[in-house]
Design an enzyme around this catalytic site. Structure first.
Site, PDB file in Angstrom:
ATOM      1  N   SER A 123       0.836  -1.197   0.000  1.00  0.00           N
ATOM      2  CA  SER A 123       0.000   0.000   0.000  1.00  0.00           C
ATOM      3  C   SER A 123       0.876   1.254   0.000  1.00  0.00           C
ATOM      4  CB  SER A 123      -0.969  -0.041   1.181  1.00  0.00           C
ATOM      5  OG  SER A 123      -1.943   0.969   1.092  1.00  0.00           O
ATOM      6  N   HIS A 165      -4.037  -0.856  -4.444  1.00  0.00           N
ATOM      7  CA  HIS A 165      -5.487  -1.087  -4.316  1.00  0.00           C
ATOM      8  C   HIS A 165      -6.151  -0.820  -5.679  1.00  0.00           C
ATOM      9  CE1 HIS A 165      -5.014  -1.059   0.089  1.00  0.00           C
ATOM     10  NE2 HIS A 165      -4.304   0.047  -0.061  1.00  0.00           N
ATOM     11  N   GLU A 192      -5.033  -5.469  -4.886  1.00  0.00           N
ATOM     12  CA  GLU A 192      -4.886  -5.930  -3.505  1.00  0.00           C
ATOM     13  C   GLU A 192      -4.514  -7.417  -3.463  1.00  0.00           C
ATOM     14  OE1 GLU A 192      -8.471  -4.969  -1.439  1.00  0.00           O
ATOM     15  OE2 GLU A 192      -8.068  -2.814  -1.425  1.00  0.00           O
TER      16      GLU A 192
END
Length: 268
Positions: A123, A165, A192
């Site tokens: 992330s 994401h 993800e």
């Protein structure tokens, strides 16, 4: 190892298991830094449990809450000696504000370049691996001029912008926005629970999703002639989708993918 966020930490844990393997195995020294997070102890506990379930025996937390922490000599030494360095999610601007240019920054690079340590970011940690970091931005319905702001990252990945994401948060327009404005860069959107693994002169996609590569180097756009907030015309944009299990080597990949691998594997 560039991870798109929200990797599985409770079931098969395929991405984390792959990280442990690349770091040298269950007994190798691994550090987890939560510098990007505002709730570091909660995030560390989540990863501690996950790595413990995988059987990793030498995983420790490097908590960084300030630049002074990142300049601590003992912490930096622990990082330099690690075979696996895992940067968690949170806010990539916070990550860079705390560790950019510090002893910890230098220790990570030493571990990577001199000891062959596996550097992983998930992330925000993934975005922070880039030289040109996607710092913030939003483009929901269409690409927009000025919708995305870049910042200086840690520099492990050159000439590639990482977004995370990717499919889950519908970020293609956001990535197109920044690549249209900086066409010398390639864009990589990582889903993800998915990792883009860069090793030697090859790449591999592992996990549940895929990696989308966007190339505007030869595109024709109106981005220079429109006002901020307007949608550019974009022609001849190239897009590559690399599902889990994809493996490519350079120069065998050819074309844009060969350049993509070169940019990712350039250790200078």
């Amino acid at each position: 190892m560039i991870i798109g966020g929200n990797e599985d930490r409770t079931d098969n844990k395929d991405v984390l298991q792959k990280f442990v393997e690349l770091a040298g195995g269950l007994d190798s020294p691994i550090v987890v830094t939560t510098a990007a997070s505002t709730v570091p102890e909660d995030v560390w506990e989540m990863y501690r449990v996950a790595f413990d379930a995988l059987g990793a025996t030498n995983v420790t937390h490097v908590r960084i809450d300030s630049r002074a922490d990142a300049d601590d000599e003992m912490l930096a030494l622990r990082v330099a000696e690690a075979r696996g360095i895992f940067m968690t999610g949170g806010d990539q601007k916070r990550l860079m504000a705390f560790i950019g240019g510090t002893q910890m920054d230098r220790a990570m690079r030493m571990a990577y370049l001199e000891n062959g340590a596996c550097i992983a970011g998930t992330s925000a940690g993934a975005s922070g691996l880039c030289t040109h970091m996607l710092a913030e931005g939003k483009a929901d319905l269409a690409p927009e001029k000025g919708a995305v702001r870049l910042g200086a990252g840690l520099g492990y990945v050159t000439r590639v912008i990482i977004d995370q994401h990717f499919s889950q948060r519908h970020r293609l327009n956001r990535l197109l926005s920044v690549i249209a404005q900086s066409p010398f860069l390639l864009g990589a959107g990582i889903d993800e629970d998915t990792a883009l693994i860069v090793k030697d002169h090859a790449i591999e996609v592992a996990g549940a999703g895929g990696v989308t590569v966007v190339d505007c180097r030869n595109a024709v756009t109106t981005i220079a002639d429109i006002a901020r907030g307007e949608v550019p015309q974009m022609q001849d944009v190239r897009l590559h989708l690399l599902p889990s299990g994809s493996r490519f080597t350079s120069p065998a990949a050819g074309g844009a993918l060969a350049d993509f691998i070169q940019y990712l594997t350039d250790r200078t």
